[in-house]
Design a protein around this motif. Structure first.
Motif, PDB file in Angstrom:
ATOM      1  N   CYS A  47      -1.777  -4.786 -11.008  1.00 34.27           N
ATOM      2  CA  CYS A  47      -1.987  -3.425 -10.522  1.00 34.27           C
ATOM      3  C   CYS A  47      -1.203  -3.216  -9.232  1.00 34.27           C
ATOM      4  O   CYS A  47      -1.196  -4.077  -8.346  1.00 34.27           O
ATOM      5  CB  CYS A  47      -3.476  -3.185 -10.293  1.00 34.27           C
ATOM      6  SG  CYS A  47      -3.884  -1.554  -9.667  1.00 34.27           S
ATOM      7  N   GLY A  48      -0.550  -2.060  -9.097  1.00 32.80           N
ATOM      8  CA  GLY A  48       0.381  -1.825  -8.006  1.00 32.80           C
ATOM      9  C   GLY A  48      -0.224  -1.802  -6.624  1.00 32.80           C
ATOM     10  O   GLY A  48       0.406  -2.240  -5.659  1.00 32.80           O
ATOM     11  N   ASN A  49      -1.459  -1.317  -6.484  1.00 31.56           N
ATOM     12  CA  ASN A  49      -2.034  -1.179  -5.149  1.00 31.56           C
ATOM     13  C   ASN A  49      -3.505  -0.816  -5.242  1.00 31.56           C
ATOM     14  O   ASN A  49      -4.018  -0.485  -6.321  1.00 31.56           O
ATOM     15  CB  ASN A  49      -1.300  -0.093  -4.351  1.00 31.56           C
ATOM     16  CG  ASN A  49      -1.539   1.292  -4.926  1.00 31.56           C
ATOM     17  OD1 ASN A  49      -2.547   1.937  -4.643  1.00 31.56           O
ATOM     18  ND2 ASN A  49      -0.619   1.767  -5.754  1.00 31.56           N
ATOM     19  N   ASN A  50      -4.157  -0.830  -4.109  1.00 29.39           N
ATOM     20  CA  ASN A  50      -5.540  -0.368  -3.991  1.00 29.39           C
ATOM     21  C   ASN A  50      -5.583   0.915  -3.161  1.00 29.39           C
ATOM     22  O   ASN A  50      -5.263   0.911  -1.961  1.00 29.39           O
ATOM     23  CB  ASN A  50      -6.404  -1.428  -3.312  1.00 29.39           C
ATOM     24  CG  ASN A  50      -7.792  -0.897  -2.968  1.00 29.39           C
ATOM     25  OD1 ASN A  50      -8.673  -0.836  -3.816  1.00 29.39           O
ATOM     26  ND2 ASN A  50      -7.998  -0.488  -1.728  1.00 29.39           N
ATOM     27  N   GLU A  51      -5.937   2.023  -3.796  1.00 33.65           N
ATOM     28  CA  GLU A  51      -6.270   3.302  -3.155  1.00 33.65           C
ATOM     29  C   GLU A  51      -5.131   3.945  -2.372  1.00 33.65           C
ATOM     30  O   GLU A  51      -5.361   4.859  -1.582  1.00 33.65           O
ATOM     31  CB  GLU A  51      -7.511   3.153  -2.261  1.00 33.65           C
ATOM     32  CG  GLU A  51      -8.765   2.815  -3.050  1.00 33.65           C
ATOM     33  CD  GLU A  51     -10.040   2.809  -2.209  1.00 33.65           C
ATOM     34  OE1 GLU A  51      -9.942   2.924  -0.976  1.00 33.65           O
ATOM     35  OE2 GLU A  51     -11.135   2.690  -2.791  1.00 33.65           O
ATOM     36  N   ASP A  52      -3.900   3.517  -2.601  1.00 27.24           N
ATOM     37  CA  ASP A  52      -2.789   4.156  -1.896  1.00 27.24           C
ATOM     38  C   ASP A  52      -2.546   5.582  -2.388  1.00 27.24           C
ATOM     39  O   ASP A  52      -2.144   6.454  -1.614  1.00 27.24           O
ATOM     40  CB  ASP A  52      -1.510   3.330  -2.044  1.00 27.24           C
ATOM     41  CG  ASP A  52      -1.562   2.042  -1.230  1.00 27.24           C
ATOM     42  OD1 ASP A  52      -2.599   1.801  -0.591  1.00 27.24           O
ATOM     43  OD2 ASP A  52      -0.580   1.293  -1.240  1.00 27.24           O
ATOM     44  N   TYR A  53      -2.788   5.823  -3.680  1.00 28.33           N
ATOM     45  CA  TYR A  53      -2.586   7.172  -4.207  1.00 28.33           C
ATOM     46  C   TYR A  53      -3.600   8.164  -3.639  1.00 28.33           C
ATOM     47  O   TYR A  53      -3.364   9.374  -3.675  1.00 28.33           O
ATOM     48  CB  TYR A  53      -2.661   7.154  -5.733  1.00 28.33           C
ATOM     49  CG  TYR A  53      -1.411   6.613  -6.399  1.00 28.33           C
ATOM     50  CD1 TYR A  53      -0.353   7.449  -6.719  1.00 28.33           C
ATOM     51  CD2 TYR A  53      -1.287   5.267  -6.697  1.00 28.33           C
ATOM     52  CE1 TYR A  53       0.792   6.968  -7.330  1.00 28.33           C
ATOM     53  CE2 TYR A  53      -0.146   4.766  -7.303  1.00 28.33           C
ATOM     54  CZ  TYR A  53       0.894   5.621  -7.625  1.00 28.33           C
ATOM     55  OH  TYR A  53       2.038   5.127  -8.214  1.00 28.33           O
ATOM     56  N   GLN A  54      -4.710   7.671  -3.122  1.00 26.80           N
ATOM     57  CA  GLN A  54      -5.685   8.586  -2.535  1.00 26.80           C
ATOM     58  C   GLN A  54      -5.131   9.289  -1.301  1.00 26.80           C
ATOM     59  O   GLN A  54      -5.591  10.377  -0.931  1.00 26.80           O
ATOM     60  CB  GLN A  54      -6.966   7.826  -2.184  1.00 26.80           C
ATOM     61  CG  GLN A  54      -7.757   7.392  -3.401  1.00 26.80           C
ATOM     62  CD  GLN A  54      -9.087   6.771  -3.060  1.00 26.80           C
ATOM     63  OE1 GLN A  54      -9.353   6.430  -1.911  1.00 26.80           O
ATOM     64  NE2 GLN A  54      -9.947   6.614  -4.066  1.00 26.80           N
ATOM     65  N   LEU A  55      -4.155   8.668  -0.649  1.00 26.18           N
ATOM     66  CA  LEU A  55      -3.558   9.303   0.522  1.00 26.18           C
ATOM     67  C   LEU A  55      -2.803  10.569   0.151  1.00 26.18           C
ATOM     68  O   LEU A  55      -2.664  11.486   0.969  1.00 26.18           O
ATOM     69  CB  LEU A  55      -2.620   8.321   1.236  1.00 26.18           C
ATOM     70  CG  LEU A  55      -3.289   7.388   2.257  1.00 26.18           C
ATOM     71  CD1 LEU A  55      -4.196   6.384   1.575  1.00 26.18           C
ATOM     72  CD2 LEU A  55      -2.262   6.664   3.090  1.00 26.18           C
ATOM     73  N   ILE A  56      -2.304  10.625  -1.087  1.00 23.42           N
ATOM     74  CA  ILE A  56      -1.617  11.837  -1.547  1.00 23.42           C
ATOM     75  C   ILE A  56      -2.552  13.030  -1.448  1.00 23.42           C
ATOM     76  O   ILE A  56      -2.193  14.100  -0.936  1.00 23.42           O
ATOM     77  CB  ILE A  56      -1.139  11.654  -3.006  1.00 23.42           C
ATOM     78  CG1 ILE A  56      -0.148  10.494  -3.119  1.00 23.42           C
ATOM     79  CG2 ILE A  56      -0.524  12.950  -3.536  1.00 23.42           C
ATOM     80  CD1 ILE A  56       0.178  10.126  -4.547  1.00 23.42           C
ATOM     81  N   PRO A  77      -0.267   1.328 -12.322  1.00 24.69           N
ATOM     82  CA  PRO A  77       0.366   1.655 -11.031  1.00 24.69           C
ATOM     83  C   PRO A  77      -0.530   1.529  -9.813  1.00 24.69           C
ATOM     84  O   PRO A  77      -0.052   1.220  -8.720  1.00 24.69           O
ATOM     85  CB  PRO A  77       0.818   3.104 -11.230  1.00 24.69           C
ATOM     86  CG  PRO A  77       0.969   3.250 -12.709  1.00 24.69           C
ATOM     87  CD  PRO A  77      -0.111   2.404 -13.298  1.00 24.69           C
ATOM     88  N   GLY A  78      -1.807   1.776  -9.965  1.00 27.90           N
ATOM     89  CA  GLY A  78      -2.694   1.707  -8.804  1.00 27.90           C
ATOM     90  C   GLY A  78      -4.138   1.708  -9.244  1.00 27.90           C
ATOM     91  O   GLY A  78      -4.459   1.962 -10.406  1.00 27.90           O
ATOM     92  N   SER A  79      -5.014   1.417  -8.313  1.00 31.99           N
ATOM     93  CA  SER A  79      -6.443   1.494  -8.589  1.00 31.99           C
ATOM     94  C   SER A  79      -7.102   2.236  -7.437  1.00 31.99           C
ATOM     95  O   SER A  79      -7.037   1.775  -6.289  1.00 31.99           O
ATOM     96  CB  SER A  79      -7.043   0.097  -8.735  1.00 31.99           C
ATOM     97  OG  SER A  79      -8.426   0.170  -9.013  1.00 31.99           O
ATOM     98  N   PRO A  80      -7.715   3.394  -7.699  1.00 33.43           N
ATOM     99  CA  PRO A  80      -7.810   4.066  -9.003  1.00 33.43           C
ATOM    100  C   PRO A  80      -6.535   4.853  -9.307  1.00 33.43           C
ATOM    101  O   PRO A  80      -5.795   5.220  -8.399  1.00 33.43           O
ATOM    102  CB  PRO A  80      -9.000   5.003  -8.798  1.00 33.43           C
ATOM    103  CG  PRO A  80      -8.944   5.352  -7.342  1.00 33.43           C
ATOM    104  CD  PRO A  80      -8.458   4.105  -6.643  1.00 33.43           C
ATOM    105  N   TRP A  81      -6.330   5.131 -10.595  1.00 32.24           N
ATOM    106  CA  TRP A  81      -5.129   5.870 -10.988  1.00 32.24           C
ATOM    107  C   TRP A  81      -5.316   6.455 -12.384  1.00 32.24           C
ATOM    108  O   TRP A  81      -5.763   5.765 -13.305  1.00 32.24           O
ATOM    109  CB  TRP A  81      -3.906   4.963 -10.986  1.00 32.24           C
ATOM    110  CG  TRP A  81      -2.586   5.681 -11.050  1.00 32.24           C
ATOM    111  CD1 TRP A  81      -1.863   6.156  -9.997  1.00 32.24           C
ATOM    112  CD2 TRP A  81      -1.824   6.003 -12.218  1.00 32.24           C
ATOM    113  NE1 TRP A  81      -0.707   6.742 -10.422  1.00 32.24           N
ATOM    114  CE2 TRP A  81      -0.648   6.674 -11.784  1.00 32.24           C
ATOM    115  CE3 TRP A  81      -2.020   5.810 -13.582  1.00 32.24           C
ATOM    116  CZ2 TRP A  81       0.321   7.134 -12.680  1.00 32.24           C
ATOM    117  CZ3 TRP A  81      -1.061   6.265 -14.466  1.00 32.24           C
ATOM    118  CH2 TRP A  81       0.106   6.912 -14.015  1.00 32.24           C
ATOM    119  N   GLY A  82      -4.967   7.721 -12.506  1.00 28.76           N
ATOM    120  CA  GLY A  82      -4.936   8.390 -13.796  1.00 28.76           C
ATOM    121  C   GLY A  82      -3.917   9.502 -13.735  1.00 28.76           C
ATOM    122  O   GLY A  82      -4.161  10.528 -13.102  1.00 28.76           O
TER     123      GLY A  82
END
Length: 891
Positions: free
Chosen positions: A456-465, A514-519
């Motif tokens: 998995c690419g990362n932890n919670e980085d997409y949440q910053l978006i 890609p990430g966790s979480p991710w959808g």
């Protein structure tokens, strides 16, 4: 060749000399811009390498243990200093007598900004904790019998991080959980502190250092394989070989120490070519005779094979030999459109697997001090708790080989994050080069472990978006354009890492997320419903801080994080709070060991909503444990219920945040730093039993404001009157058995909280078939009929049990909420010692969460259970403690 650190290993001109002892360390002081030169006596002894600077300062009594009391604050200065390690060693004697002999210095891990000096010459500069280094020393070695001097200077990761932030103003450097300096530094991110861990920015040679001399060495072994429908396993073995001359290469496949297949290639490499590295890839093997596949725990044996590669000289001498363990399995991440959106679950060897497991943080703030056996103990504890997956979280490290080996051998699946967490990482060229090297090295080290089923690419980085309104266009598939946005790290997660995985894991191709979480690029319900990908369900505790009783309706396709805080047992608290005056809830010391943001508000709110509060430390700690255990029980049994049946997998799994702690603390861990289990661990174990009955009543949120009466508390479900709400309940059976079971019976009792007597005749339901690998709905939407009750309306527990062939194999209990409105006086608890280490426990009235106080070294077969009169007494086996030491608590 296996390396047994601390010992010298020799094989036909192949010698590994571990540089474990004889090191010294000191702080480097700058004087007028130049580094000083201290006297020899100012050096202090290093206990052993691997090492970290905090551990050495503790052992040399230069600082108090940061894990105790408020001592963490006294170690803060260490992070901003520069430190140097030094050792001396002789040049290998073989080097003087053999012309064709390589001498490599291997540094498996340097934390983090390290400059290596060999006999006064700069040999290496490193800025990534996650990479290893192998350096040819032949041009550096001391001559004429003089000792070699090896020095490693470690600069402050914090200061270097701040410097990099200034050097790259083009990037926003957004980070959560501590300061901005961690973002551009490839170091374990939790060292900067987290909401469960201390700020201990350590440094040092955190992995082994050794000198390796050889005429031939076998490096990376890569085994590609595919399993056809026969089944036959088709293998291709690739080995990286470095040497001066090799006459032949032999590859063997072994199972249970017996050679199953072998291949020998007779070639000659001319020694006049000097030291050469080549990739040997000619071994093609077929395993036709009943290949033993690797299975997750609970579904079969975790069978392992060994691949052995051996090189020989033209005179038959073995030059080098290396073994690598491997397991053969097919793994799929099933993401298919269905009535609930898009599925997210794992299929192993053709079998759908419901995941019940935990998230993993590093085992210690000082990783150099963690022995291999401790990793084994942790994974054994996970397996003993009926869990089948561990998620290695992205703010820690790519774990020890011992960690993954234990997972392989115990059948534990691994969700492996890359080491990125809660930040918007930069993408300047040097950073990307370091990340690529890190990813390739760790993929090569870990790709053969059958336990690792997803990267998995990362932890919670997409949440910053979502939080900072960063640029993310899911429809934009041009990686170069991503680098020009204010979220350039997308390039790492959706382009660079997938490319590396594709090249480093050909067959079977590794699963990547890609990430966790991710959808589809989003992580919360702000953009899409939780019907695709995995989710982190933090609307309990964080966010809205909804009642834990709401969790059944708050699931997703795969819940990869959720949790509830709890104190550890009293003995653990006493270990880190040594001042008796500080041993009370909310003391300065206890607060300093709970790093969660606003934990006082959150924890006290949950406690106040559910329990009659006590501020006696032991009782307060116990109530937090009941809260956590109830949360775990509700989540695991309810989301497992959503596993449904084949083609209707509404929820594919659940991973609690978190299994473990990195120091003695108060956190979401279900097991504390000393491996002492909290009651929540047992709650998960019961919910994840092979066959488990579940019961729940419809939840009425008594803390909410009813629309029909703004002033009224909605307590009718626990304080019944003639106009009370109906009690509605469901009963179901979850099974991980692959075959359906025939002929079961569910029995439901309704037991008064105040008297312990049945208030109504029990319900019985014959179940013709208990669905294999799924959930069987047994009683749905049942409404309790007070007209048929033998008493006036009163609070009662619902006790459901499953009987097969006349034997009760599972039970579950549903309590009215909130517990604080119930009278738990005079329970009539009986604790009988039937034999040495065996205890039988029963009660005259229903008892909530009977907890035996646990401590380090004591093993208890069950804990945190309810007692219901009229049921068989609960039998508990206690090892490591005399019966006279038994103490217990219950509501």
């Amino acid at each position: 060749m296996s390396i047994n650190y601390g010992l010298d290993i020799k094989m036909s001109n192949h010698v590994i000399k571990t540089l474990t002892h004889g090191w010294k360390f000191r702080r480097v002081v700058s004087v007028d811009g130049a580094k000083d030169t201290k006297a020899e006596e100012d050096w202090q002894d290093v206990s052993s390498v691997p090492s970290d600077i905090h551990s050495e300062l503790i052992k040399n009594k230069a600082i108090p243990d940061p894990f105790i009391d408020l001592n963490e604050l006294q170690a803060a200065w260490i992070a901003d200093e520069t430190w140097v390690y030094r050792t001396t060693f002789p040049t290998p004697q073989e080097y003087y007598h053999m012309r064709d002999l390589a001498v490599d210095l291997v540094l498996e891990g340097l934390d983090t900004f390290a400059t290596v000096f060999f006999n006064g010459r700069t040999m290496l500069k490193s800025d990534n904790m996650f990479v290893s280094h192998r350096i040819d020393t032949r041009d550096y070695l001391a001559k004429n019998g003089e000792d070699n001097v090896l020095e490693i200077v470690f600069e402050s990761a914090r200061q270097k991080g701040l410097q990099r932030v200034k050097e790259h103003p083009e990037h926003s450097h957004i980070v959560h959980q501590t300061e901005v300096s961690r973002g551009p530094v490839r170091k374990a991110q939790y060292h900067w502190g987290w909401d469960w861990g201390p700020i201990l920015l350590t440094c040092g040679p955190w992995k082994p250092v050794y000198l390796e001399t050889y005429v031939c060495r076998i490096g990376d072994i890569r085994v590609d394989y595919r399993i056809d429908t026969t089944p036959t396993v088709h293998l291709s073995v690739h080995a990286e070989i470095t040497g001066f001359a090799v006459a032949s290469v032999e590859v063997e496949l072994l199972f249970e120490e017996n050679t199953i297949l072998s291949s020998r290639d007779e070639n000659n490499w001319d020694p006049r070519d000097g030291l050469t590295t080549w990739n040997y890839a000619s071994a093609e093997l077929e395993l036709r005779s009943d290949p033993q596949l690797w299975w997750p725990r609970g579904y079969g044996s975790p069978n392992l094979y060994q691949v052995r590669v051996k090189t020989t000289a033209d005179d038959g001498r073995v030059l080098a030999e290396k073994e690598q363990s491997i397991g053969f399995r097919k793994v799929e991440l099933v993401q298919e459109a269905d009535d609930n959106g898009k599925s997210f679950y794992f299929r192993v060897n053709g079998i759908d697997i419901f995941i019940g497991g935990s998230c993993w943080i590093p085992a210690d703030s000082f990783l150099s001090q963690v022995p291999d056996q401790r990793y084994r103990d942790w994974i054994s504890l996970l397996a003993d708790g009926n869990q089948n997956m561990i998620r290695v979280w992205g703010g820690g490290v790519y774990e020890s080989d011992a960690f993954y080996t234990a997972c392989d051998e115990l059948g534990i699946l691994v969700w492996q994050d890359f080491m990125f967490a809660c930040a918007s990482y930069p993408t300047y060229p040097e950073f990307l080069q370091s990340v690529e090297r890190e990813a390739r090295q760790n993929l090569r080290r870990l790709r053969h472990h059958p336990s690792i089923v997803i990267w998995c690419g990362n932890n919670e980085d997409y949440q910053l978006i979502e939080r900072y309104n960063l640029t993310y266009d899911f429809g934009d598939k041009d990686p170069e354009s991503w680098l020009k946005t204010n979220f350039p790290a997308r390039y790492i997660y959706e382009h660079l890492l997938p490319q590396i995985i594709s090249s480093e894991t050909a067959l079977p191709k590794a699963i990547y997320h890609p990430g966790s979480p991710w959808g589809n690029g989003w992580t919360t319900t702000l953009k899409v419903e939780p019907n695709i990908g995995d989710i982190h369900q933090w609307s309990v505790w964080n966010g809205e801080a909804r009642p834990w009783q709401c969790l059944p309706e708050m699931g997703g396709r795969f819940v990869s994080e959720f949790g509830m805080e709890a104190y550890p047992h009293l003995e653990t608290i006493h270990k880190f709070v040594t001042d008796e005056k500080e041993r009370y809830p909310g003391s300065k010391t206890i607060d300093s060991h709970n790093k969660a943001v606003s934990y006082e508000r959150r924890l006290l709110a949950y406690l106040g909503e559910n329990f009659r509060l006590s501020y006696d430390l032991e009782e307060f700690a116990y109530l937090t444990q009941v809260l956590q255990a109830d949360t775990m029980s509700c989540a695991y049994k309810s989301w497992r219920r959503h596993w449904g049946s084949k083609g209707k997998r509404k929820c594919g799994g659940v991973l609690v945040w978190q299994l473990n702690d990195c120091w003695p603390t108060i956190s979401w861990a279900v097991v504390d730093y000393y491996l002492v289990k909290k009651p929540a661990w047992y709650a998960i174990k019961r919910a994840m039993s092979e066959v488990a009955v579940g019961v729940s009543r419809k939840f009425h949120d008594w803390t909410a404001r009813p629309a029909d009466a703004l002033w009224k508390r909605d307590t009718g479900h626990v304080d019944p009157t003639k106009g009370m709400r109906e009690v509605e309940f469901d009963v179901w059976v979850s099974s991980s058995k692959l075959k359906s079971m025939r002929g079961g019976r569910v029995v439901v009792r309704f037991v008064s909280v105040s008297t312990g007597k049945d208030i109504k005749e029990k319900m019985e339901k014959d179940v013709d078939e208990i669905l294999g690998n799924g959930c069987t709905e047994t009683l749905a939407g049942c409404k309790f009929d007070w007209e048929a009750a033998e008493t006036e309306p009163e609070p009662f527990v619902i006790h459901a049990s499953l009987w097969v062939d006349g034997e009760q194999i599972s039970s579950d209990t549903s309590w009215p909420d909130p517990l604080k409105y119930l009278d738990f006086s005079e329970r009539g608890v009986k604790v009988d010692y039937t034999s040495e280490g065996m205890v039988k426990i029963s009660a005259d009235k229903p008892v909530k969460c009977f907890v035996i106080s646990e401590r380090q070294g004591v093993k208890i077969s069950d804990n945190g259970f309810d007692l219901v009169p009229g049921e068989k007494p609960v039998q508990v086996c206690i090892q490591g403690s005399g019966n006279n030491d038994l103490s217990w608590t219950c509501i």
